[in-house]
Design an enzyme around this catalytic site. Structure first.
Site, PDB file in Angstrom:
ATOM      1  N   ASP A 109       0.815  -1.205   0.000  1.00 59.83           N
ATOM      2  CA  ASP A 109       0.000   0.000   0.000  1.00 59.83           C
ATOM      3  C   ASP A 109       0.853   1.261   0.000  1.00 59.83           C
ATOM      4  OD1 ASP A 109       0.458  -1.129   2.758  1.00 59.83           O
ATOM      5  OD2 ASP A 109      -0.273   0.843   3.343  1.00 59.83           O
ATOM      6  N   GLU A 173       0.015  -1.183   5.788  1.00 58.90           N
ATOM      7  CA  GLU A 173       0.972  -0.731   6.803  1.00 58.90           C
ATOM      8  C   GLU A 173       0.736   0.724   7.144  1.00 58.90           C
ATOM      9  OE1 GLU A 173       4.623   1.282   8.262  1.00 58.90           O
ATOM     10  OE2 GLU A 173       3.516   1.620   6.395  1.00 58.90           O
TER      11      GLU A 173
END
Length: 434
Positions: A109, A173
């Site tokens: 991400d 994350e």
């Protein structure tokens, strides 16, 4: 230096095949994997693992199992998109013996972009000399490209490890890693040690992360037409009393807290290891209204040394004290709510064998002296150490403008990262003697 001849061969291979690493990174950058939409990038990783002769394990997090864990909270991406179409990817390189097991893990991400601020295309990697531009080049698709390149080169040279190796690409994350690294640990991928190539700037390595809590304070007033303001109670006036109390608390905490690893590389960080920030204030929705409610939203961060319950209790006590002596606030006390990101601090002893091995190789590869640092921000290494007592460190490139416009990283720094990870893997997992 252990295995020096082998390491020379491996680092030369990593250097000579650098364009393969750059090409793989470009394929990942081309996918707009803003947090919550990781799948397109994960598909690129799956293809890469399969091209290396590996069998990737592709699966989505089980939220019910996650809820049973003490670290669980509902991330914003989960609330908006769920987990059903957001897979983690893990490929196992099986060792030939009983050496220690190592995880190399990166997150797919990336944070959103404001394209008008960019001079380069954020989701189409551009190269200028040694510099690569694009969202995620530093944080942290570049790290994924580096560790994959490292292991690909080891396999090209038929290096056989003693211990198993887990290669991971995970989720979210940027909002706490609950559906990512934590989910992989719960799923069963629990190594003896872990390396996450976050952009800490090899040869400098990560040893700690910060605690983080988001909070919301609601201050009640009584709305009225501003022309008859005497009929109301301005919530913003009351909120400013609370805000000043928060500023005083922030100053007291900054004076009290000292965590040297946080400012080893940046002296200006000293005195700012902890922070209490109000980032949003919402009042009335019309200029001629006495605000009847004010909502202040903020972030509280702190280095290792305090437990979350202590920090949260101090904030609660500050709000209670701010209301004392104010008739309105005593009758309508500010409401405090903690929500969203919940990261707990962690610290790894730099004397752990994995960290010492990584530092020895980082300094050998770069020819520069490194330091262990961290504690000013949250990251995924905490899941390994805090909840599973698994030593973990950050070994990653030096990146510029992560989370900002024109994020970039250098090829040279990515190669130093790949070489360090390859050499550390050799030493930590062990190799089968030829």
């Amino acid at each position: 230096m252990r295995h020096e001849k082998l390491k020379q061969q491996v680092t030369e291979r990593i250097e000579s095949q650098s364009e393969e690493m750059v090409s793989f990174l470009g394929d990942m950058i081309d996918k707009e994997t803003v947090i919550g939409n990781e799948r397109p990038g994960q598909e690129v990783v799956v293809d890469k693992f399969e091209s290396m002769g590996l069998e990737p394990d592709v699966w989505s997090p089980d939220v019910e199992k996650l809820r049973e864990h003490e670290a669980f909270f509902e991330t914003q991406p989960y609330q908006e998109a769920g987990y059903d179409d957001r897979p983690n990817v893990v490929a196992t390189v099986e060792g030939a013996g009983d050496g220690p097991t190592l995880t190399l893990s990166g997150h797919m991400d990336v944070v959103p972009v404001t394209e008008s601020e960019w001079e380069h295309e954020p989701f189409e990697m551009e190269r200028e000399g040694d510099t690569l531009y694009g969202r995620g080049t530093g944080d942290m698709k570049g790290g994924i490209a580096a560790y994959v390149h490292a292991i690909e080169c080891l396999r090209d040279l038929d290096v056989e490890l003693e211990g198993d190796l887990y290669l991971q690409s995970t989720l979210e994350e940027e909002d706490g890693g609950i559906g990512g690294v934590l989910a992989t640990l719960i799923y069963g991928y629990q190594p003896d040690g872990a390396i996450i190539p976050e952009p800490f700037g090899v040869p400098n390595l990560g040893m700690a992360s910060a605690g983080v809590r988001y909070f919301r304070i609601t201050v009640e007033g009584k709305s009225a037409h501003v022309g008859r303001g005497y009929l109301g109670e301005n919530a913003l006036d009351k909120a400013m009393k609370v805000y000043e109390a928060l500023r005083e608390l922030d100053a007291v905490r900054k004076e009290r807290i000292d965590y040297e690893p946080a400012y080893r590389l940046e002296p200006r960080m000293r005195g700012h290891e902890t922070n209490l920030n109000i980032g949003m204030i919402q009042a009335a929705n019309w200029p001629a209204i006495i605000p009847g409610e004010v909502i202040m939203t903020g972030r509280l961060g702190w280095p290792p040394g305090e437990e979350p319950e202590e920090v949260m209790a101090e904030l609660t006590a500050t709000l209670e004290a701010a209301a004392e002596g104010d008739e309105w606030l005593e009758e309508h006390p500010p409401e405090l709510e903690f929500f969203g990101l919940q990261a707990d601090p962690h610290e790894v002893d730099p004397n752990e064998p994995l960290l010492q091995t990584a530092m020895e190789n980082a300094e050998w590869v770069t020819g520069r002296e490194g330091v262990f640092y961290g504690g000013s921000a949250g990251n995924d290494t905490r899941h390994y150490k805090r909840y599973y007592d698994i030593p973990a460190t950050s070994v990653g490139p030096e990146a510029t403008d992560i989370h900002g416009a024109d994020e970039n990283v250098t090829v040279d720094s990515l190669l130093e990262t790949a070489k360090t990870i390859a050499c550390t893997t050799i030493d930590y997992c062990g190799v089968v003697d030829d």
